[in-house]
Write a protein that holds these residues in place. Sequence first.
Motif, short mmCIF file in Angstrom:
data_model
loop_
_atom_site.label_atom_id
_atom_site.label_comp_id
_atom_site.label_asym_id
_atom_site.label_seq_id
_atom_site.Cartn_x
_atom_site.Cartn_y
_atom_site.Cartn_z
N ASP A 198 -7.20 -3.70 -2.19
CA ASP A 198 -6.36 -3.80 -1.00
C ASP A 198 -5.74 -5.19 -0.87
OD1 ASP A 198 -6.95 -1.22 -0.41
OD2 ASP A 198 -8.36 -1.64 1.21
N ARG A 199 -6.51 -6.22 -1.14
CA ARG A 199 -5.98 -7.58 -1.02
C ARG A 199 -4.89 -7.83 -2.07
NH1 ARG A 199 -9.61 -12.04 1.45
NH2 ARG A 199 -10.94 -10.89 2.90
N ASN B 212 -1.60 0.28 2.60
CA ASN B 212 -2.81 1.01 2.98
C ASN B 212 -4.03 0.10 2.91
OD1 ASN B 212 -2.01 4.06 3.15
ND2 ASN B 212 -0.94 3.26 1.36
N VAL B 213 -4.92 0.25 3.88
CA VAL B 213 -6.16 -0.53 3.94
C VAL B 213 -7.33 0.44 4.03
CG1 VAL B 213 -7.50 -2.18 5.29
CG2 VAL B 213 -5.04 -2.52 5.01
N SER B 214 -8.35 0.25 3.17
CA SER B 214 -9.48 1.17 3.11
C SER B 214 -10.55 0.81 4.12
CB SER B 214 -10.10 1.12 1.70
OG SER B 214 -10.69 -0.14 1.48
N THR C 91 -12.38 -2.46 3.36
CA THR C 91 -11.61 -3.66 3.71
C THR C 91 -11.64 -3.89 5.22
OG1 THR C 91 -10.19 -3.22 1.82
CG2 THR C 91 -9.39 -4.82 3.42
#
Length: 824
Positions: A629-630, A658-660, A663
């Motif tokens: 994600d980063r 998109n961020v999980s 994260t």
Amino acid sequence: MTPDEAGLGTDDARPLETDPTRFRRRFDQTSMPQSFCDLDGVLTEVNDAYCRLVDRPGSELVGMPVRSLNHRSDSGDADAHLAALLRGEIDSLQTERILCGPAGRPVPVLVDAALLRDEDGRPLGAAAFVQDLSSLRGLERRRQQQEDFFLALAQRASDLAIVTDAEGRLLYASPALTGMLGYATEDVIYSPGADFVHEDDVPETLAMFARVVAHGGAETITLRVRDAAGVWHWMEETASNLLDTAVGGIVCNLRDITDRVRAEAALRASESRYRAIADNAEEGLWVTAPDGRSVYVNSRMVEILGLTEGQVLGRSLIDVLHSGQRRVTRTRTGTGGPGTSERYEVTYDHPDGRERILSVSESPLDDADGAIDGSLAMVSDITDARRLEDELRRAALHDTLTGLPNRALLLDRLQHALTLQTRGTAVMFVDLDRFKIINDARGHAAGDELLIGVAARLRSSARAADTVARFGGDEFLVVCEDVDEHDARAVALDLLQSLDQPFQVAGGEAMLSASIGVALSSSESADALLSHADTAMYAAKVAGRSRIRVFDAALAAQAEERFELGSDLRRALLANELELHYQPVIDLATGQVLGAEALARWTHRLHGPVPPDRFVAVAEDVGLAARLDRWALRLAAHDTTALRRAAAMPADAYVAVNVSARTLSDPGLEDWITWNVEAAGLTPADVLIEVTESAIMTDATYAVALLTRLRQRGFGVAVDDFGTGHSSLAYLRDLPLTVLKIDRSFVAELTDDASARAIAASIIELARAVGVTVVAEGVEKAADAELLRGLGCDAAQGWLWSPAVHPAEAHRSGALSRTYDVSA
């Protein structure tokens, strides 16, 4: 909760009667007690939860001053704070007060209050949200009671207990250290224990310690120990190996036997000196004649026994200590034969009705010619020390909440089961489904109550010989010996069905299910068997939860593939082998590009393109989700800046990343996103953070707070795949959303399925009601686009207009900058 968090914005912060349609239902049905008061501190509105809290009807409460509900034990500080708020000196406050609850009992609460103003900014009154702290206070009291209990045992034990590591460094010393040797704990901690032993006793002490470390068990030795004043004390030390338990060290119990040593010397030198010392010894001294009759007991001995001197003299030691139901609990004899020393422990039924544990050390007494002239027994009451040791052992091997065996004891029993010659051993990994939702909704006290109930049901449903253990959190393990696959499935099914009936917890009933993974032994180690059961449990969850999955060759292959793909993905991230492609989001009214969603793409060196859903799932499994994600967010920010400068993307178009769930749980995420977006030359308004409903549900409270802070900084927030998760409507109330995305599964069926159209229409109406933009995903047909536009959908993305394209392709084709034809 503040008014903003409850849905009362700056323009909405007014009493309920000014806008009943919008707020009445939410106000009445919420489980959190809420109230409104006027500028005089008089209640004007209360919801049902508030009435239940103070056990009074709303008709009685409305019109009462807030302070009149205080319990007599309340300090009144909260009233002063409320007065300052109503005078307009502050806009909000958080304070504690004690309300008068049912039957007049005190109810401690935490109050969050905010000042309400009219359109001209003049104070109207206050809105308050009240949280019952009773359960929290009760838990704190129980924890303190438990700590006080163990501290009292340690402080009242006359023996010194220390814990060392395998190298002999002191890790812990009981409170008896100061009284016995004069040292403060901080003076000795982390020091080598041998530093305090007499130089003549060091070799034998180190040899004994090495044997205990190497072979386990326990050994006893007599040695001299120096106190803080430099004085040497004779000690009897028993070292027990507890390295493989939660204690994690060598437990040494030391008893000061200086008086005993002196007494033995005195006996050999002079009877008169012997009596002078013996009568004042801290240990019980018991002298018997050659025929076994008791001829002398000191005052401490009769105190330990609870008998008079006359009741002991003339009787044998065995007759007094071992008669009836009394039993030897631990025997440590000498070399054997007549005249040898013997040490043992014995349970003793004290006349006061309580059972005691006595440590007895018997030694022969020689006369001047070397003939045996009787025996001397040194007796100590070690009840407290043994009870403390038993508590330590139990705490090291059992879960404190449920009382079940913990991980350490479970692994020990599993290792033992695998050595038996039986049909096979099965391990069942039981993971509760959506337990966190119940824990968050009902509180941790209810969650603990639920775990205790689950433990009881699993234990009653398992077979008598099975081991049921708590592995951690909401995970349980069951080890079954002498089973085949058919038997194991039957046991697992009983475990699953035992959870069918609702559980009674604080706040009402709670329904619960579990996913169970089963692994059967062949030649696997305990670690491999646990890993296989965990893999099977994960497969059961993926298949829909509340089911059983047995580890087989297919699962083994999937696990191996997931491991290999995870390793390759880690290398690919380090080598920067992944790419981001961008799919335009189209305004359905004008055809203009509103933004672009960044989508990761990976071409494996050997296997070619890897589907995103496959490598994203692997990233979650192997702990790479946050790194992925980063990487995506940093690259998307730089790509967007470059595309804008080249006019390949509108200057006002956003980029969606998109961020999980992994994260979202990162405490440093908020500052990291802000810094990287600004470093790329963008503003927070240029970035849309996309999260799924399932990601939010991993830790709803933390996720809502984090996304709220990001929204306050100016970032857009979108819920992806809306309608496929859990409790979607609740999110619309709590989340600071700017975009709602309709899942492609509904879009694909729009033209053929009336239910899909109805769901899409409901989502669009719902979004319009709360003032957020709606984006439909996966639009591939013009008919679908036309239907969505007719339903009032704001924007869409899909292959009808453009696939996700590489930045270079966006430069060439203008896929992210053109105006698309959205006419019917």
